[in-house]
Write an enzyme that holds these catalytic residues in place. Structure first.
Site, PDB file in Angstrom:
ATOM      1  N   LYS A 282      85.805  42.205 -67.032  1.00 44.11           N
ATOM      2  CA  LYS A 282      85.528  41.431 -65.817  1.00 44.11           C
ATOM      3  C   LYS A 282      85.167  39.977 -66.127  1.00 44.11           C
ATOM      4  O   LYS A 282      85.282  39.113 -65.268  1.00 44.11           O
ATOM      5  CB  LYS A 282      84.443  42.102 -65.002  1.00 44.11           C
TER       6      LYS A 282
HETATM    7  C1  LIG Z   1      85.569  47.412 -63.501  1.00 40.18           C
HETATM    8  C2  LIG Z   1      85.990  48.203 -64.687  1.00 40.18           C
HETATM    9  C3  LIG Z   1      87.140  49.012 -64.670  1.00 40.18           C
HETATM   10  C4  LIG Z   1      88.007  49.193 -63.437  1.00 40.18           C
HETATM   11  O1  LIG Z   1      88.585  48.001 -63.001  1.00 40.18           O
HETATM   12  P1  LIG Z   1      89.527  47.938 -61.698  1.00 40.18           P
HETATM   13  O2  LIG Z   1      89.289  46.591 -61.104  1.00 40.18           O
HETATM   14  O3  LIG Z   1      89.056  49.048 -60.845  1.00 40.18           O
HETATM   15  O4  LIG Z   1      90.900  48.105 -62.141  1.00 40.18           O
HETATM   16  C5  LIG Z   1      87.486  49.677 -65.848  1.00 40.18           C
HETATM   17  N1  LIG Z   1      86.734  49.582 -66.954  1.00 40.18           N
HETATM   18  C6  LIG Z   1      85.611  48.823 -67.007  1.00 40.18           C
HETATM   19  C7  LIG Z   1      84.825  48.783 -68.270  1.00 40.18           C
HETATM   20  C8  LIG Z   1      85.204  48.103 -65.890  1.00 40.18           C
HETATM   21  O5  LIG Z   1      84.092  47.347 -65.944  1.00 40.18           O
END
Ligand SMILES: *Cc1c(COP(=O)(O)O)cnc(C)c1O
Length: 452
Positions: A110
């Site tokens: 993120k």
């Molecule tokens: C947020 C997150 C995801 C999922 O991301 P999406 O936006 O739902 O595709 C997967 N793995 C981690 C470690 C995350 O923080």
């Protein structure tokens, strides 16, 4: 370039406006009115460093920003990453690669979007001479990444609500140990849903919202999706030209955001062969792509908590293209889904998409197997991606978080736990958090007292 709402009842806006507004006023999500073509000249693109490639891709959309400004924003956004290649592509098997997306400040993917979004917000505040109070409710990674995207930015304060005692201790430390004066970690007495509902009520007070210039960080901001498209391209360009036509990206996902980012790139002309949607036991997306049935069920907490999601909000963007860009159809389908919790689709492009799901027991087993077979330690989210690897393709599994964030799960799987200096450093820093009732009035009073 203008941006339209998937529901068709919002006037087109510029990139900067779409980023500032987030969710379109008609309840829809912003998309570019046309998808620009990328490339052809792959060898030139392959020579660009990550931040320069990011500025090039975003520049196709952000036509209301000065290219020099965008270049500077992209450079600053990825400067804090600890790996020199930003998103390193590691080969672990003959036709098996891992794209490591966890070298940013909070050790999860993120950071790619939220570092950029933080700098875009800062730029907007400066240009308009305004201040901004950013709010979000989180059950983990998003809050930490949002905080680190806005840490110490002049004119911006950030308030993150999380359920006290219900997030991992290291995740709490990432939010509450920053030492930054513009960051407020609000530990809510209640569940994540209680925190979310209180936050919604705060945003529902239009007068308060306008007076304090509130902004929400959430998963549907267009800038997040576009920022994520960049690493798919960066990874694809790292592969030998002879193999680029057989690449399958395997994407651990809950919200569909990350898959959508890759798929848009394919629509823009990058010949990615296919995508695999990897879910945990909360498998609404697996069921959708396997059977066409999009049906909400209760969330069951899993070992991969950042994918414990019931409604894949970014799916609406995919839906818009699937129904031939017809906003009336999108409204109708979303309304049926809202009213009944389900919708049946006739057909998906099975040539482009496949899906898998993974129970908690399988996650632990996969972490062990991947370690024994390839000598690679993956986190529980990434582990979901290693289920049912397609041997006919060249697979690139997106590694969404550092295994060091989940020491207990990893120890249970392989008998030892990875560490990371950034997380170790947090353990000796004081936790500064503010206990909060899950109540809009209490939250508003806090913002009025501490906001900018
Ligand atoms: C947020 C997150 C995801 C999922 O991301 P999406 O936006 O739902 O595709 C997967 N793995 C981690 C470690 C995350 O923080």
């Amino acid at each position: 370039m203008k941006f339209l709402s998937t529901r068709g009842q919002t006037d087109p806006v510029s990139f900067t406006e779409a980023v500032a507004i987030g969710l379109a006023p008609d309840g829809g999500l912003f998309l570019p009115e046309t998808l620009p073509g990328i490339g052809g000249d792959w060898e030139r693109l392959a020579r660009l460093d990550y931040a320069t490639l990011c500025a090039e891709v975003l520049g196709l959309f952000a036509t209301d920003l000065d290219p020099a400004v965008l270049k500077d924003i992209a450079a600053r956004s990825y400067r804090g990453f600890t790996h020199r290649r930003i998103a390193p592509l590691e080969q672990i098997g003959e036709r098996l690669f891992v794209l490591e997306l966890f070298h940013g400040p909070t050790l999860a993917f993120k950071d790619f979007a939220l570092q950029l979004l933080g700098n875009l917000y800062e730029h907007q505040c400066r240009v308009r001479g305004e201040t901004l109070n950013v709010l979000a409710a989180t059950s983990g990674d998003t809050g930490a990444a949002a905080i680190h995207g806005l840490l110490g930015k002049p004119g911006v304060a950030i308030f993150i609500l999380y359920p006290e005692g219900r997030i991992a201790p290291l995740q709490e430390r990432q939010m509450a140990c920053t030492g930054a004066a513009n960051v407020f970690a609000l530990a809510v007495d209640g569940t994540f849903d209680d925190a979310q509902a209180a936050l919604k009520a705060v945003f529902g007070d239009q007068a308060f919202r306008a007076r304090h210039r509130l902004s929400a960080v959430n998963s549907i901001n267009l800038a997040r999706v576009l920022a994520q498209s960049v690493y798919f391209l960066y990874a694809w360009l790292r592969l030998p030209a002879a193999q680029r036509l057989e690449v399958e990206f395997v994407v651990p996902t809950g919200n569909f955001g990350n898959v959508l980012a890759g798929w848009l790139l394919q629509k823009m002309g990058v010949p990615i062969r296919s995508f695999k949607i990897a879910t945990n036991q909360n498998d609404i997306l697996f069921r959708l792509f396997a059977t066409g049935d999009y049906r909400m069920t209760a969330v069951a907490p899993s070992l991969a908590p950042s994918m414990d999601i019931q409604v894949a909000s970014n799916f609406e963007r995919f839906l818009f293209y699937s129904v031939g860009r017809d906003p009336a159809r999108v409204r109708e389908i979303m309304e049926t889904f809202r009213a009944t919790g389900a919708y049946r689709f006739a057909h998906f492009d099975a040539d482009t998409f496949s899906a898998s799901h993974c129970t908690d027991a399988e996650i632990t087993g996969i972490i062990r197997h991947v370690y024994q077979k390839y000598g690679y330690v993956c986190d529980p989210h990434t582990a979901c991606g290693f289920k049912e690897i397609n041997r006919d393709r060249l697979s690139v599994v997106l590694a969404t978080a550092s295994p060091a964030k989940f020491p207990d799960v990893i120890r249970a799987a392989i008998g030892q736990a990875p560490t990371h200096p950034a997380l170790e450093a947090l353990k000796s820093r004081p936790i500064v958090k503010h206990p909060m009732r899950a109540d809009a009035a209490a939250i508003k009073a806090f913002i009025a007292a501490h906001g900018v």
